[in-house]
Design a protein around this motif. Structure first.
Motif, PDB file in Angstrom:
ATOM      1  N   LEU A  35     -19.405  41.974 -13.011  1.00 64.45           N
ATOM      2  CA  LEU A  35     -18.855  41.049 -12.017  1.00 64.45           C
ATOM      3  C   LEU A  35     -17.338  41.131 -11.895  1.00 64.45           C
ATOM      4  O   LEU A  35     -16.772  40.743 -10.868  1.00 64.45           O
ATOM      5  N   THR A  36     -16.642  41.639 -12.904  1.00 65.73           N
ATOM      6  CA  THR A  36     -15.179  41.600 -12.849  1.00 65.73           C
ATOM      7  C   THR A  36     -14.587  42.558 -11.813  1.00 65.73           C
ATOM      8  O   THR A  36     -13.727  42.110 -11.041  1.00 65.73           O
ATOM      9  N   PRO A  37     -14.915  43.846 -11.704  1.00 64.65           N
ATOM     10  CA  PRO A  37     -15.682  44.680 -12.625  1.00 64.65           C
ATOM     11  C   PRO A  37     -14.781  45.430 -13.611  1.00 64.65           C
ATOM     12  O   PRO A  37     -13.648  45.767 -13.292  1.00 64.65           O
ATOM     13  N   VAL A  38     -15.340  45.688 -14.818  1.00 62.20           N
ATOM     14  CA  VAL A  38     -14.658  46.516 -15.820  1.00 62.20           C
ATOM     15  C   VAL A  38     -15.677  47.569 -16.240  1.00 62.20           C
ATOM     16  O   VAL A  38     -16.537  47.325 -17.092  1.00 62.20           O
ATOM     17  N   TYR A  39     -15.600  48.748 -15.640  1.00 64.39           N
ATOM     18  CA  TYR A  39     -16.657  49.736 -15.802  1.00 64.39           C
ATOM     19  C   TYR A  39     -16.773  50.332 -17.205  1.00 64.39           C
ATOM     20  O   TYR A  39     -17.881  50.594 -17.672  1.00 64.39           O
TER      21      TYR A  39
END
Length: 220
Positions: free
Chosen positions: A44-48
Motif C-alpha cells: 500500500l505504501t508502496p515499498v517494493y
C-alpha cells in the motif's frame, strides 16, 4: 499516511517479538503475522523491496510451521503407539529357531536387530525371558566395544524376524514415532539392567560412546 504506518509499526513489533522468543512454534506464528503486516504495508505504501522480502518469507515461515506441527503430531502418535513393528514388518526377514538355538552370544559383533514373533528367548546373563512381541538386539549399538551385552537363547521353538542395521536406520528416520518408542524402550532397559547387573552397563550409563549417541535410533 498514519493509517498505513500502523501496519509498518505492527510488523516491526512482531519481528522484535519473534526474535525474543525461545520456542520455535510461537516464533513461527508471530513471524507469519509480521510477514502479513509488512506485505500489507509494502503493497500500500508502496515499498517494493520490503514487499518482495516478506512475500518470500511468508511461505518459508508457513512451511517451517507445518514441519513443527507435523513433528508434534508424530510425538503424540508415538505416545499412543500399539505395535511399533508395523512400520518395519515389510523389511523384516523371518527365521525359525529350535529349542536351545543361540540367536547371538555375549561379545558377538552386532549385525541385526530382532523381533520375537513367537516363542520365548532367554537372556542368561540378565536372568530375563523375552516374550512374544519383544524387540531385542539394540543394546550392542550403545556399547563402546560394539559387542552384544548378553546372549540370546531360544526356549522352545521360536519364530524371530530380523532386520539389518542399515535398513533399520533408514526406516527409523522415516518413522520418527518408532524411534521415539525405541528410545523409551532402551532407556527402560538401561535402568532395569543396571539395577540387576551394573557391571554389564558401566559403558552405557557412566561413559556413553560417541558412536552410540550417533546411532541412538538403532538397536542389543
Amino acid at each position: 499516511m498514519p493509517f498505513l504506518e500502523v501496519f509498518g509499526w505492527l510488523g516491526a513489533l512482531l519481528t522484535l517479538a519473534a526474535y525474543s522468543m525461545r520456542s520455535m512454534f510461537p516464533l513461527r506464528c508471530v513471524a507469519l503475522g509480521a510477514n502479513v503486516a509488512f506485505i500489507t504495508y509494502g503493497a500500500l505504501t508502496p515499498v517494493y523491496p520490503m514487499l518482495a522480502l516478506h512475500l518470500g518469507l511468508l511461505p518459508l515461515n508457513a512451511y517451517r510451521l507445518a514441519e513443527i506441527l507435523l513433528g508434534l503430531r508424530r510425538m503424540r502418535a508415538a505416545s499412543r503407539i500399539v505395535n511399533p513393528v508395523d512400520a518395519l514388518r515389510p523389511f523384516l526377514r523371518p527365521t525359525r529357531f529350535s529349542d536351545g538355538d543361540v540367536v547371538f552370544r555375549r561379545g558377538d559383533v552386532p549385525d541385526r536387530i530382532y523381533y520375537l514373533e513367537r516363542g520365548t528367548v532367554l537372556l542368561p546373563e540378565l536372568g530375563e525371558r523375552l516374550l512374544e512381541g519383544a524387540i531385542f538386539g539394540e543394546m550392542a549399538y550403545f556399547s563402546d566395544a560394539g559387542q552384544r551385552t548378553a546372549s540370546a537363547i531360544c526356549e522352545g521353538d521360536c519364530s524371530i524376524l530380523s532386520i539389518d542395521e542399515k535398513s533399520f536406520m533408514m526406516l527409523n528416520r522415516q518413522h520418527p514415532e518408532f524411534g521415539h518408542y525405541l528410545i523409551r524402550l532402551i532407556a527402560q532397559r538401561l535402568v532395569d539392567g543396571h539395577r540387576k547387573r551394573p557391571e554389564l552397563y558401566e559403558g552405557f550409563i557412566e561413559q556413553p560412546s560417541a558412536g552410540a549417541m550417533k546411532t541412538a535410533g538403532s538397536a542389543t
